[in-house]
Design a protein around this motif. Structure first.
Motif, PDB file in Angstrom:
ATOM      1  N   MET A 233       0.834  -1.195   0.000  1.00 42.40           N
ATOM      2  CA  MET A 233       0.000   0.000   0.000  1.00 42.40           C
ATOM      3  C   MET A 233       0.869   1.245   0.000  1.00 42.40           C
ATOM      4  N   ALA A 234       0.568   2.138  -0.894  1.00 38.34           N
ATOM      5  CA  ALA A 234       1.344   3.368  -0.967  1.00 38.34           C
ATOM      6  C   ALA A 234       1.094   4.220   0.252  1.00 38.34           C
ATOM      7  N   ALA A 235       2.122   4.849   0.754  1.00 38.84           N
ATOM      8  CA  ALA A 235       1.968   5.698   1.931  1.00 38.84           C
ATOM      9  C   ALA A 235       1.337   7.019   1.534  1.00 38.84           C
ATOM     10  N   THR A 236       0.223   7.334   2.155  1.00 37.18           N
ATOM     11  CA  THR A 236      -0.439   8.608   1.894  1.00 37.18           C
ATOM     12  C   THR A 236      -0.778   9.261   3.218  1.00 37.18           C
ATOM     13  N   GLN A 237      -0.726  10.559   3.225  1.00 39.12           N
ATOM     14  CA  GLN A 237      -1.101  11.292   4.426  1.00 39.12           C
ATOM     15  C   GLN A 237      -2.594  11.534   4.386  1.00 39.12           C
ATOM     16  N   HIS A 238      -3.296  10.972   5.390  1.00 42.51           N
ATOM     17  CA  HIS A 238      -4.743  11.042   5.361  1.00 42.51           C
ATOM     18  C   HIS A 238      -5.217  12.451   5.688  1.00 42.51           C
ATOM     19  N   ALA A 239      -6.150  12.938   4.891  1.00 39.69           N
ATOM     20  CA  ALA A 239      -6.662  14.295   5.081  1.00 39.69           C
ATOM     21  C   ALA A 239      -7.663  14.341   6.230  1.00 39.69           C
ATOM     22  N   HIS A 240      -7.940  15.543   6.716  1.00 40.33           N
ATOM     23  CA  HIS A 240      -8.930  15.739   7.773  1.00 40.33           C
ATOM     24  C   HIS A 240      -9.762  16.980   7.473  1.00 40.33           C
ATOM     25  N   TRP A 241     -10.992  16.974   8.000  1.00 42.54           N
ATOM     26  CA  TRP A 241     -11.821  18.162   7.904  1.00 42.54           C
ATOM     27  C   TRP A 241     -11.182  19.280   8.712  1.00 42.54           C
ATOM     28  N   SER A 242     -11.367  20.503   8.248  1.00 40.87           N
ATOM     29  CA  SER A 242     -10.780  21.640   8.966  1.00 40.87           C
ATOM     30  C   SER A 242     -11.570  21.982  10.214  1.00 40.87           C
ATOM     31  N   SER A 243     -12.846  21.574  10.256  1.00 43.11           N
ATOM     32  CA  SER A 243     -13.682  21.867  11.414  1.00 43.11           C
ATOM     33  C   SER A 243     -14.848  20.890  11.474  1.00 43.11           C
ATOM     34  N   ARG A 244     -15.476  20.820  12.643  1.00 44.24           N
ATOM     35  CA  ARG A 244     -16.664  19.977  12.807  1.00 44.24           C
ATOM     36  C   ARG A 244     -17.790  20.491  11.920  1.00 44.24           C
ATOM     37  N   TRP A 245     -17.892  21.791  11.757  1.00 43.07           N
ATOM     38  CA  TRP A 245     -18.930  22.385  10.921  1.00 43.07           C
ATOM     39  C   TRP A 245     -18.791  21.927   9.469  1.00 43.07           C
ATOM     40  N   ALA A 246     -17.556  21.900   8.981  1.00 42.76           N
ATOM     41  CA  ALA A 246     -17.322  21.452   7.605  1.00 42.76           C
ATOM     42  C   ALA A 246     -17.745  19.992   7.449  1.00 42.76           C
ATOM     43  N   PHE A 247     -17.406  19.178   8.435  1.00 44.08           N
ATOM     44  CA  PHE A 247     -17.807  17.766   8.391  1.00 44.08           C
ATOM     45  C   PHE A 247     -19.320  17.627   8.383  1.00 44.08           C
ATOM     46  N   LEU A 248     -20.006  18.371   9.251  1.00 43.70           N
ATOM     47  CA  LEU A 248     -21.463  18.262   9.328  1.00 43.70           C
ATOM     48  C   LEU A 248     -22.117  18.654   8.008  1.00 43.70           C
ATOM     49  N   LEU A 249     -21.631  19.726   7.400  1.00 39.47           N
ATOM     50  CA  LEU A 249     -22.171  20.141   6.106  1.00 39.47           C
ATOM     51  C   LEU A 249     -21.965  19.057   5.048  1.00 39.47           C
ATOM     52  N   ALA A 250     -20.765  18.453   5.053  1.00 41.95           N
ATOM     53  CA  ALA A 250     -20.465  17.412   4.072  1.00 41.95           C
ATOM     54  C   ALA A 250     -21.326  16.175   4.305  1.00 41.95           C
ATOM     55  N   ALA A 251     -21.454  15.772   5.578  1.00 40.69           N
ATOM     56  CA  ALA A 251     -22.227  14.579   5.900  1.00 40.69           C
ATOM     57  C   ALA A 251     -23.706  14.779   5.605  1.00 40.69           C
ATOM     58  N   VAL A 252     -24.215  15.961   5.934  1.00 41.95           N
ATOM     59  CA  VAL A 252     -25.612  16.258   5.613  1.00 41.95           C
ATOM     60  C   VAL A 252     -25.791  16.285   4.094  1.00 41.95           C
ATOM     61  N   GLY A 253     -24.813  16.848   3.393  1.00 45.89           N
ATOM     62  CA  GLY A 253     -24.873  16.865   1.936  1.00 45.89           C
ATOM     63  C   GLY A 253     -24.879  15.476   1.340  1.00 45.89           C
TER      64      GLY A 253
ATOM     65  N   ASN B 100     -17.630  14.717  18.714  1.00 44.56           N
ATOM     66  CA  ASN B 100     -18.605  13.831  19.356  1.00 44.56           C
ATOM     67  C   ASN B 100     -19.485  13.194  18.280  1.00 44.56           C
ATOM     68  N   LEU B 101     -19.299  11.887  18.075  1.00 45.00           N
ATOM     69  CA  LEU B 101     -20.010  11.205  16.990  1.00 45.00           C
ATOM     70  C   LEU B 101     -21.502  11.099  17.250  1.00 45.00           C
ATOM     71  N   GLY B 102     -21.875  10.905  18.515  1.00 40.81           N
ATOM     72  CA  GLY B 102     -23.289  10.776  18.844  1.00 40.81           C
ATOM     73  C   GLY B 102     -24.068  12.039  18.523  1.00 40.81           C
ATOM     74  N   LYS B 103     -23.579  13.175  18.997  1.00 42.12           N
ATOM     75  CA  LYS B 103     -24.246  14.443  18.718  1.00 42.12           C
ATOM     76  C   LYS B 103     -24.233  14.761  17.229  1.00 42.12           C
ATOM     77  N   SER B 104     -23.117  14.452  16.583  1.00 37.82           N
ATOM     78  CA  SER B 104     -23.022  14.721  15.143  1.00 37.82           C
ATOM     79  C   SER B 104     -24.045  13.899  14.366  1.00 37.82           C
ATOM     80  N   ALA B 105     -24.196  12.630  14.731  1.00 32.34           N
ATOM     81  CA  ALA B 105     -25.145  11.760  14.031  1.00 32.34           C
ATOM     82  C   ALA B 105     -26.578  12.256  14.199  1.00 32.34           C
ATOM     83  N   VAL B 106     -26.922  12.702  15.394  1.00 29.44           N
ATOM     84  CA  VAL B 106     -28.270  13.226  15.639  1.00 29.44           C
ATOM     85  C   VAL B 106     -28.513  14.483  14.800  1.00 29.44           C
ATOM     86  N   LEU B 107     -27.509  15.362  14.726  1.00 35.79           N
ATOM     87  CA  LEU B 107     -27.638  16.574  13.909  1.00 35.79           C
ATOM     88  C   LEU B 107     -27.802  16.237  12.432  1.00 35.79           C
TER      89      LEU B 107
END
Length: 470
Positions: free
Chosen positions: A1-21, A267-274
């Motif tokens: 497996m090639a070594a790659t640096q895994h990316a991350h969301w810059s904020s919880r808000w960005a993640f929530l928008l993406a997940a809701v999308g 917090n995955l629980g709160k994020s999932a509910v949102l």
């Protein structure tokens, strides 16, 4: 497996928008309203919401937790977690199902996404002005039967998706959803307000929020003698259960992939509910935007898939400011389709990027082109196109892909995901990963161990039964 640096969301808000999308797509704005219409309205909505929070949300937490713990694509995340829990490597098949399923879905989802782009133009140019029911149906059939127009719109939609995914997590996905999701909510709110003023809002409120459980549990058939016979049936309940599961974008690798870009402080629980709440809110708002028009113009609430592309244009062609309203509506559909399509292309791109030394741009372009080429088969299977007579177990190519993913792969992957998290990952590991309050964890653990897998299993058994019995 090639070594790659895994990316991350810059904020919880960005993640929530993406997940809701990811969760909010054509299923919420197109499918939910007509399923509610066919299911009798309020009772269907109530049962749907119960299932979203009792079954869908616990599974949402499960997928996010697997992705965050693995910090890789669904395939490699599942393999890593299984290895750490000293379980069989075969559990990685859940990841494979998600990645392959996402690839198959986007290959026909992009075709429908192309339809939404084309209908934005049709509405904006006044093509629906004073259109009749027959002319509206003919317009749609003529469009999907045109091999050039359908491919152009399909390619355009796929190009938008590739462009966004190629930019990466923060540069592409985040920037896109930061603009598209507020735009989606704004468009939907405008349409709800307009429908409330110009349409029959009172009838809509009564329809959506006044449960009629008789319609939920009983169906009617006409006997050979012409009598109307009532039968007890759970078909509508199971339909609501299936819609609650599929509307959250579960079991397609998207949520697990998005979870892999999370840091431990979320917090995955709160994020999932949102996420579940926002997803349900969009579905309800779609009903509030569509049904006032349907009731005001005497259209059929249970019209089915044709409600959007054949029935609503009739109303748009007659109502005041119909060109503007119709254009906004199809723009809303296009935005919802794009936010979901990028989440469908992301799982296979994430996996190939991990396995090779190719840049993200090359991977996104390669996988997007491949999906687009497979999508041509779907486009040409519609209307009177050259592949319209090709049948796979009695289904067109597009419908066969839809059936395979929605009715076979997703239920199976969802059921085994719940079983894996509930029975094969240690309780301590899940407690450490989720960091929930003890009572909240116990409730979630019970739901994901017993309720979710049984419910999804029932959906799968019912689907297989219907296939066998014809």
């Amino acid at each position: 497996m090639a070594a790659t640096q895994h990316a991350h969301w810059s904020s919880r808000w960005a993640f929530l928008l993406a997940a809701v999308g990811s969760a909010v797509g054509l299923g919420n704005i197109w499918k939910f309203p007509y399923e509610a219409g066919q299911g009798g309205g309020g009772a269907f909505v109530l049962v749907y919401l119960v299932f979203v929070f009792l079954i869908g949300t616990p599974m949402l937490v499960a997928e996010l937790s697997l992705g965050r713990r693995g910090q890789m694509s669904p395939i490699n995340s599942m393999a890593k977690v299984a290895r750490e829990e000293k379980r069989s490597a075969l559990w990685s098949l859940i990841g494979w199902s998600g990645v392959v399923g996402a690839f198959i879905v986007i290959s026909f989802y992009s075709v429908v996404g192309g339809w939404t782009l084309a209908y934005v133009i049709k509405s904006a140019t006044g093509e629906f002005n004073n259109i009749t029911a027959a002319a509206s149906a003919d317009t749609f059939v003529a469009y999907i039967s045109d091999p050039v127009k359908t491919i152009v719109s399909h390619v355009a939609f796929m190009a938008i998706t590739i462009f966004i995914v190629a930019k990466g997590v923060q540069g592409g996905l985040e920037k896109a959803v930061t603009f598209l999701m507020p735009a989606l909510f704004a468009l939907l709110l405008i349409l709800v307000i307009y429908s409330g003023i110009a349409g029959d809002f009172k009838a809509t409120i009564n329809f959506l929020f006044n449960p009629d459980f008789d319609k939920l549990f009983y169906s009617e058939t006409v006997s050979a003698t012409g009598e109307t016979v009532r039968h007890f049936s759970l078909d509508t309940v199971l339909q609501a259960l299936g819609q609650s599961f599929f509307s959250l974008s579960l079991a397609l690798g998207s949520i697990m992939t998005y979870g892999s870009y999370l840091t431990r402080d979320v917090n995955l629980g709160k994020s999932a509910v949102l996420i579940a709440s926002a997803d349900s809110a969009v579905a309800l708002m779609a009903g509030l935007a569509i049904f006032p028009i349907v009731f005001a113009y005497g259209l059929d609430v249970g019209q089915g898939g044709g409600l959007v592309f054949m029935t609503l244009p009739i109303a748009f062609g007659q109502m005041p400011f119909g060109i503007v309203v119709g254009t906004l509506f199809f723009a809303l559909l296009a935005v919802a389709a794009i936010t979901s399509s990028i989440s469908l292309l992301e799982p296979p791109v994430s996996y190939i990027e991990e396995k090779t030394n190719m840049s993200r741009r090359k991977v996104a372009l390669t996988m997007g082109i491949l999906a687009g080429l497979v999508g041509v088969l779907s486009a040409y299977s519609q209307g009177t196109n050259m592949l319209s007579d090709v049948r796979i177990f009695g289904l067109s190519i597009m419908d066969a892909k839809d059936f395979l993913t929605n009715n076979i792969m997703m239920p199976l992957a969802g059921m085994f995901t719940a079983l894996f998290v509930g029975w094969f990952v240690s309780r301590k590991s899940m407690m450490d990963e989720l960091a929930l309050e003890d009572r909240t964890f116990r409730v979630w653990y019970f739901l994901v161990r017993f309720v979710s897998p049984v419910a999804v299993g029932v959906i799968f058994v019912k689907i297989i039964f219907d296939v066998i019995t014809g």
